[in-house]
Scaffold this motif. Structure first.
Motif: not given
Length: 391
Positions: A289-290, A294-301, A315-318, A321-322
């Motif tokens: 998913l990440l 990343k390919s969308l190049n948009r900020p994420v909440h 999962s929390a670390k992944l 880290d994103f």
């Protein structure tokens, strides 16, 4: 019995009872006339991507004029979507009628069955009654002891990517989990998988295929057809589905059409321009998913809830880290990790117990071009999808 009673009959039982094996289910099916024995199956196991592969295969098969049954889990919007023929859910009337028959048989035999085993029996009854030409059958948990594994000679067994998940049931290592998934490989029945597997998983698949004198088929790395399903990871799933369909001698035209019309809720699904739902619930799925995010190049909440039996620490670390804002939430089910507890696994996250409020607040505070990404559980994705689309 009405529709709500029928659904409650299944949800009242424990979801899985692996300790019981399938003896009770086999006894029940025999009493019902073994409806599964009149059907041809494509049997699909794996950790991630099973549902998407099932969908794409079934859509392409239906375009050939066949009556195609599809059995998947869990459901997103309504219970009936777990059992479908050519894209149509089992009607409420048939669900109720067959549940009455199923319940009577179970009571007569005094067998103890899990919720999933009962639903599997229901699906076999419906597909047999409707005279399906072929059924695309997704396992529920593992493979060896899974209720779907009562079938004996599938036309093709398919194993998608294997990763760590359900370790309390399937084992603590990928080779152990792979061995359980390989339980769906039957003597002299061909098996399909992907080479881009963990080496330990691939070794187990090769071992079981050899032991069962089963031809082993490999999919290519990615499919380059136009897909109705979003997310870069779907190209890998589509490659598995394409290989399965080519084995079944389905035309490239129908494969392309089937893939293009495939739609699957809560799999990298934008239900608003800035609200994304995904059912990723383990590190392997979240990594995929990440990568697509990343390919969308948009900020994420991120708005995330997870079950206690998942690898929520990794999962929390992944997710952290994103980068991006994080709100942890929870669902009103016993298996769900409490938001305040989940919050402790992040260095910076907000906790909001009410999942709908968590998403609403995230949308209201969204920065320009920011995506609110709901993940961690298909149950969470289903709840938010229903609330924000009236689906």
């Amino acid at each position: 019995m009405n529709y709500d009673d029928a659904v409650a009959y299944y949800t009242a039982s424990p979801k899985f009872l692996n300790v019981l094996g399938n003896d009770g289910l086999l006894k029940l099916l025999d009493f019902l006339g073994n409806p599964q024995e009149s059907l041809d199956f494509i049997h699909i196991a794996g950790t991630n991507g099973k549902g998407s592969v099932c969908l794409m295969i079934s859509e392409a098969l239906a375009l050939t004029g066949k009556k195609v049954g599809l059995f998947t889990s869990p459901f997103i919007s309504v219970f009936n979507e777990r059992i479908r023929i050519n894209g149509e859910n089992i009607p409420n009337s048939d669900l109720v009628r067959l549940t009455v028959k199923l319940k009577s048989a179970i009571e007569t035999l005094s067998v103890e069955l899990s919720s999933f085993a009962k639903i599997t029996a229901l699906a076999f009854m419906y597909f047999c009654e409707q005279k399906c030409d072929i059924v695309v059958l997704e396992t529920g948990l593992g493979g060896r002891y899974d209720a779907t594994n009562v079938i004996t000679s599938p036309k093709l067994s398919v194993i998608t990517k294997i990763a760590l998940d359900h370790t309390e049931y399937l084992g603590d290592t990928i080779p152990e989990i792979a061995a359980e998934k390989c339980g769906i490989i039957k003597p002299l029945c061909p098996v399909l998988t992907m080479k881009n597997q963990d080496k330990g998983a691939l070794s187990k698949i090769e071992e079981f295929a050899k032991k069962n004198n089963s031809d082993l088929i490999f999919s290519k790395e990615k499919c380059d057809f136009e897909l109705g399903l979003s997310g870069d990871f779907q190209k890998e799933n589509a490659a598995i589905a394409e290989a399965a369909l080519r084995f079944l001698e389905i035309s490239e035209e129908n494969i392309k059409k089937g893939f293009k019309i495939s739609r699957w809720p809560a799999r990298f699904e934008f239900i608003k321009s800035n609200l994304l739902l995904d059912g990723a619930h383990n590190p392997d799925g979240i990594t995929a998913l990440l990568s697509s995010l990343k390919s969308l190049n948009r900020p994420v909440h991120f708005v995330v809830a997870m079950m206690k039996d998942k690898n929520f620490e990794k999962s929390a670390k992944l997710i952290e880290d994103f980068g991006g804002r994080i709100t942890v939430t929870q669902l009103d089910v016993p298996r769900c990790l409490k938001a305040e507890e989940f919050k402790t696994h992040f260095s910076s996250a907000k906790a909001e117990k009410d999942a709908v409020k968590a998403v609403t607040d995230a949308l209201n505070s969204a920065n320009e071009n920011e995506i609110v990404c709901v993940l961690g559980s298909l149950y969470l994705a289903g709840k938010i999808r229903k609330e924000f689309t009236n689906a």
